[in-house]
Design a protein around this motif. Structure first.
Motif, PDB file in Angstrom:
ATOM      1  N   ARG A 357       0.880  -1.271  -0.119  1.00 58.11           N
ATOM      2  CA  ARG A 357       0.145   0.061   0.086  1.00 58.11           C
ATOM      3  C   ARG A 357       0.673   1.071  -0.010  1.00 58.11           C
ATOM      4  O   ARG A 357       1.884   1.263   0.472  1.00 58.11           O
ATOM      5  CB  ARG A 357      -1.060  -0.073   1.246  1.00 58.11           C
ATOM      6  CG  ARG A 357      -2.014   1.064   1.321  1.00 58.11           C
ATOM      7  CD  ARG A 357      -2.911   0.880   2.397  1.00 58.11           C
ATOM      8  NE  ARG A 357      -2.267   0.772   3.566  1.00 58.11           N
ATOM      9  CZ  ARG A 357      -2.077   1.967   4.454  1.00 58.11           C
ATOM     10  NH1 ARG A 357      -2.140   3.027   4.109  1.00 58.11           N
ATOM     11  NH2 ARG A 357      -1.314   1.725   5.652  1.00 58.11           N
ATOM     12  N   ASP A 358       0.533   2.195  -0.646  1.00 56.37           N
ATOM     13  CA  ASP A 358       1.201   3.472  -0.537  1.00 56.37           C
ATOM     14  C   ASP A 358       0.262   4.774  -0.532  1.00 56.37           C
ATOM     15  O   ASP A 358      -1.312   4.566  -0.213  1.00 56.37           O
ATOM     16  CB  ASP A 358       2.050   3.776  -1.848  1.00 56.37           C
ATOM     17  CG  ASP A 358       0.932   3.792  -3.270  1.00 56.37           C
ATOM     18  OD1 ASP A 358       0.152   4.890  -3.243  1.00 56.37           O
ATOM     19  OD2 ASP A 358       0.800   2.919  -3.992  1.00 56.37           O
ATOM     20  N   ASP A 359       0.683   5.884   0.025  1.00 55.60           N
ATOM     21  CA  ASP A 359      -0.097   7.079   0.135  1.00 55.60           C
ATOM     22  C   ASP A 359       0.152   8.086  -1.096  1.00 55.60           C
ATOM     23  O   ASP A 359      -0.028   9.207  -0.709  1.00 55.60           O
ATOM     24  CB  ASP A 359       0.592   7.820   1.616  1.00 55.60           C
ATOM     25  CG  ASP A 359       1.772   8.201   1.278  1.00 55.60           C
ATOM     26  OD1 ASP A 359       2.579   7.878   0.418  1.00 55.60           O
ATOM     27  OD2 ASP A 359       2.423   8.643   2.428  1.00 55.60           O
ATOM     28  N   GLY A 360       0.294   7.342  -2.150  1.00 56.23           N
ATOM     29  CA  GLY A 360       0.524   8.323  -3.413  1.00 56.23           C
ATOM     30  C   GLY A 360      -0.985   8.711  -3.980  1.00 56.23           C
ATOM     31  O   GLY A 360      -2.029   8.858  -3.307  1.00 56.23           O
ATOM     32  N   PRO A 361      -0.931   9.574  -5.238  1.00 55.76           N
ATOM     33  CA  PRO A 361      -1.917   9.953  -5.753  1.00 55.76           C
ATOM     34  C   PRO A 361      -3.045   9.267  -6.339  1.00 55.76           C
ATOM     35  O   PRO A 361      -4.237   9.464  -6.728  1.00 55.76           O
ATOM     36  CB  PRO A 361      -1.583  10.927  -6.777  1.00 55.76           C
ATOM     37  CG  PRO A 361      -0.301  10.314  -7.186  1.00 55.76           C
ATOM     38  CD  PRO A 361       0.270   9.710  -6.042  1.00 55.76           C
ATOM     39  N   GLY A 362      -2.764   7.832  -6.413  1.00 54.77           N
ATOM     40  CA  GLY A 362      -3.804   6.806  -6.892  1.00 54.77           C
ATOM     41  C   GLY A 362      -3.639   6.710  -8.394  1.00 54.77           C
ATOM     42  O   GLY A 362      -2.772   7.404  -8.970  1.00 54.77           O
ATOM     43  N   ILE A 363      -4.465   5.668  -8.762  1.00 51.68           N
ATOM     44  CA  ILE A 363      -4.345   5.487 -10.599  1.00 51.68           C
ATOM     45  C   ILE A 363      -5.658   5.997 -10.858  1.00 51.68           C
ATOM     46  O   ILE A 363      -6.721   5.762 -10.601  1.00 51.68           O
ATOM     47  CB  ILE A 363      -4.041   4.037 -10.946  1.00 51.68           C
ATOM     48  CG1 ILE A 363      -2.569   3.680 -10.267  1.00 51.68           C
ATOM     49  CG2 ILE A 363      -3.989   3.802 -12.260  1.00 51.68           C
ATOM     50  CD1 ILE A 363      -2.522   2.264 -10.320  1.00 51.68           C
TER      51      ILE A 363
END
Length: 424
Positions: A357-363
């Motif tokens: 899991r990451d806290d990026g902007p998503g896809i």
């Protein structure tokens, strides 16, 4: 072993044999039982025949024929056209001899012919061997012989003829449909095997050659000069190779550009432990996934794992580790170098579950499908393809602005499961 190799080379033939074999065995049993039935009828009515010695001579020939050929219908190879023709000829001869050997009263009264229902075995042999057309031809000959034997279209004669004709044609048609289905299945299996091999090669290319070309393109553009031209050529070859991997048409050329919009992960080399190395005391090709995933932990990547070893077969462990690395490469590439990622390793009784899991902007919605159509197959091959080949699954959940979560599940082999339970 030799038989298995032959079946591997001829899958359609192996499947056909496996499907038809019960039919041939059933026909063998039918011929034997109906022969015995015909002999019993002959024995009971021996003294009622006008020429009992003639009937005895016919049954002597039929007995010799059955003794020599009872096993000829155990398989399609043994049941040749010549055998079927001779078998049917003996049955037709018996039918046509009946009015000569038996009394006229018996013939008119519907007394069974000499071969009786044994005749249907010859017709069914044609049906199984050649399909409904052969069955119709053999049934027609039997029908003509029965009409000639009776001398008229009696009700019981017509009834028996229609029964044999319908049954044989129906069986022949079913056999033809089954064979067509088997050919379709064999072709589908070959296509599936070729597709899986293509995906495996494409995955290997993606994790090595394509990433090197992308790196050369980026570095060449940064350095400039002759290196920029080298980077441009590398970029063209990258696009051409991606198109070939995706099964499309190779474009003529392109100019150098960044690859920041790609949806695939960077190069990942699974850190699979050797049997005499990181495997520890375990043997039999099992690896501790905690040791394989530990190198990924760092300042931006947190790893949560069980306290006991998580054992998985070496090949499956390597592929799962590579898929985790591919997911982390996607995080670095698309969420940014400052993005935080978490790896959660769970040891379930029947499977191993790894969540990234990451806290990026998503896809953005539809981006993965578009990337796959463009030949950017990182998620499709490096992650989902690997898990599918292992019999597992890869689920991706992404909400724009809230990060991305990739859940990787690999079923546990029975021996690995027992070893893990023993360690606990």
């Amino acid at each position: 072993m030799a038989q298995r190799k032959r079946e591997a080379r001829e899958p359609g033939r192996a499947m056909r044999m496996s499907v038809e074999l019960p039919l041939w065995r059933a026909l063998t049993g039918y011929r034997i039982l109906t022969f015995c039935y015909a002999v019993v009828l002959f024995a009971l009515a021996y003294e009622q025949y006008a020429h009992p010695l003639g009937a005895a001579a016919y049954f002597a020939v039929l007995t010799v024929w059955m003794g020599l050929t009872w096993n000829r219908v155990l398989s399609p190879e043994r049941c040749t056209k010549h055998f079927l023709a001779t078998d049917l000829a003996i049955a037709l001869t018996g039918i046509l001899l009946t009015p000569v050997i038996d009394t006229h009263a018996h013939v008119v009264g519907g007394h069974p012919t000499l071969p009786s229902i044994w005749t249907a075995g010859a017709v069914l042999g044609f049906a199984i061997k050649g399909g409904w057309r052969w069955a119709a031809m053999a049934s027609a000959l039997v029908a003509v012989a029965n009409v000639v034997e009776r001398g008229s279209f009696a009700r019981d004669t017509v009834h028996n003829v229609l029964l044999v004709w319908v049954a044989s044609v129906a069986i022949g048609y079913v056999v033809e449909v089954a064979r067509a289905s088997e050919r379709t299945l064999a072709r589908a299996l070959r296509i599936d095997a070729a597709t899986r091999e293509r995906e495996r090669l494409a995955r290997d290319i993606h994790d090595s050659v394509l990433q090197v070309l992308a790196m050369v393109q980026r570095r060449g553009a940064e350095i400039g000069g002759e290196a920029a031209e080298l980077g441009r050529l590398a970029g063209e070859q990258e696009v051409a190779l991606r198109t070939l991997v995706a099964g499309g048409v190779v474009p003529a050329a392109r100019t150098a550009s960044g690859t920041g919009d790609e949806e695939e992960p960077g190069p990942v080399h699974a850190r699979v432990a050797e049997k005499d190395g990181d495997e520890g005391p375990e043997s039999g090709g099992l690896c501790d996934l905690r040791a394989l995933l530990a190198p990924y932990a760092g300042a931006r990547v947190s790893l949560a794992e069980p306290g006991a070893p998580v054992l998985l077969e070496a090949t499956a462990a390597g592929e799962l580790t590579a898929a985790v690395g591919a997911a982390l490469d996607n995080v670095r590439k698309h969420a940014g170098v400052d993005a935080q990622a978490w790896i959660l390793l769970e040891d379930e009784p029947d499977a191993v579950l790894v969540t990234v899991r990451d806290d990026g902007p998503g896809i953005p919605e539809g981006r993965l499908s578009a990337a796959e159509r463009e030949g950017r197959l990182g998620v499709a091959l490096s992650i989902r393809g690997r898990l599918r080949d292992l019999g597992g699954s890869a689920e991706l959940l992404s909400v724009p602005g809230q990060g991305t979560e990739v859940e990787l599940r690999v079923p546990r082999e029975p021996e690995a499961s027992r070893g893990s339970e023993a360690k606990r």
